[in-house]
Motif scaffolding. Sequence first.
Motif, short mmCIF file in Angstrom:
data_model
loop_
_atom_site.label_atom_id
_atom_site.label_comp_id
_atom_site.label_asym_id
_atom_site.label_seq_id
_atom_site.Cartn_x
_atom_site.Cartn_y
_atom_site.Cartn_z
N LYS A 1 15.95 34.44 -10.14
CA LYS A 1 17.08 34.30 -9.24
C LYS A 1 16.59 33.83 -7.87
CE LYS A 1 20.03 37.72 -11.45
NZ LYS A 1 20.90 38.91 -11.25
N ASP A 2 17.53 33.36 -7.05
CA ASP A 2 17.15 32.99 -5.69
C ASP A 2 17.88 33.82 -4.63
OD1 ASP A 2 18.98 29.84 -5.98
OD2 ASP A 2 19.68 31.90 -5.81
N LYS A 3 18.79 34.67 -5.08
CA LYS A 3 19.53 35.49 -4.12
C LYS A 3 20.03 36.75 -4.81
CE LYS A 3 23.78 35.28 -1.33
NZ LYS A 3 24.92 34.41 -0.95
N ASN A 4 19.97 37.87 -4.07
CA ASN A 4 20.57 39.11 -4.55
C ASN A 4 21.15 39.84 -3.35
OD1 ASN A 4 21.36 41.15 -6.30
ND2 ASN A 4 19.45 42.28 -6.05
N GLU A 5 22.38 40.32 -3.51
CA GLU A 5 23.11 40.90 -2.40
C GLU A 5 23.51 42.33 -2.73
OE1 GLU A 5 26.12 38.16 -1.36
OE2 GLU A 5 26.86 39.31 0.35
N ASP A 6 23.41 43.21 -1.73
CA ASP A 6 23.84 44.59 -1.89
C ASP A 6 24.37 45.07 -0.54
OD1 ASP A 6 22.26 47.74 -2.97
OD2 ASP A 6 24.34 47.22 -2.48
N GLY A 7 25.66 44.95 -0.38
CA GLY A 7 26.27 45.37 0.88
C GLY A 7 25.78 44.51 2.04
N ARG A 8 25.21 45.16 3.03
CA ARG A 8 24.72 44.42 4.22
C ARG A 8 23.36 43.76 3.98
NH1 ARG A 8 23.18 47.15 8.30
NH2 ARG A 8 22.92 49.18 7.27
N PHE A 9 22.77 44.02 2.86
CA PHE A 9 21.40 43.54 2.58
C PHE A 9 21.42 42.41 1.55
CE2 PHE A 9 19.42 46.96 4.88
CZ PHE A 9 20.32 48.00 4.78
N THR A 10 20.74 41.31 1.88
CA THR A 10 20.61 40.19 0.96
C THR A 10 19.15 39.78 0.93
OG1 THR A 10 22.84 39.40 1.49
CG2 THR A 10 21.36 37.86 0.39
#
Lengths: 113, 112
Positions: free
Chosen positions: B54-63
Amino acid sequence: NAGVTQTPKFRVLKTGQSMTLLCAQDMNHEYMYWYRQDPGMGLRLIHYSVGEGTTAKGEVPDGYNVSRLKKQNFLLGLESAAPSQTSVYFCASTGGGSYNEQFFGPGTRLTVL
Amino acid sequence: DQQVKQNSPSLSVQEGRISILNCDYTNSMFDYFLWYKKYPAEGPTFLISISSIKDKNEDGRFTVFLNKSAKHLSLHIVPSQPGDSAVYFCALYTFGNEKLTFGTGTRLTIIP
């Protein structure tokens, strides 16, 4: 669940003295690790264990010994402490998984005079 | 042989703005990339991870962003909050290696 606990939290030794740091985990994890944290050096692996009765050297093993006689405990020993071993020591454990997420104890601050 | 580098030992960011923490690595064989957060007098705690596919993972305010061609990993925190003040470590994992390789850490200070 207490998670990962470390004993003691603080200790001051004189050069040449010996001591043992105890790490205990109640998550039934197979893998356990000992790290030291020094300013600007990050977390460096000292020794680790992939199961009861096994140990292996990490990045900075010299001057330390370890034992894993029980699955839940991992002991780190310093036979003859040196000032260079002044550091904060962290124990961690993991059950493995996709990315080896490790759970850390609160640390032991050791000063060797 | 320093496989993982966090070139900024410290970073100060105004509350509400974006914090960007960076991590560079040399070995292209890593399969997973993790970020840990550490408060004073506590052990590190896991924050977020990303797979090498993957090139991106997001969790709330954190990416977390991964640029494999540049061997570069970054953590974005937006908006930054005072509770985000901590030391952040990147950690890299290879399947079957049983170990994590940690970076040197970046101390993030959020200014109210």
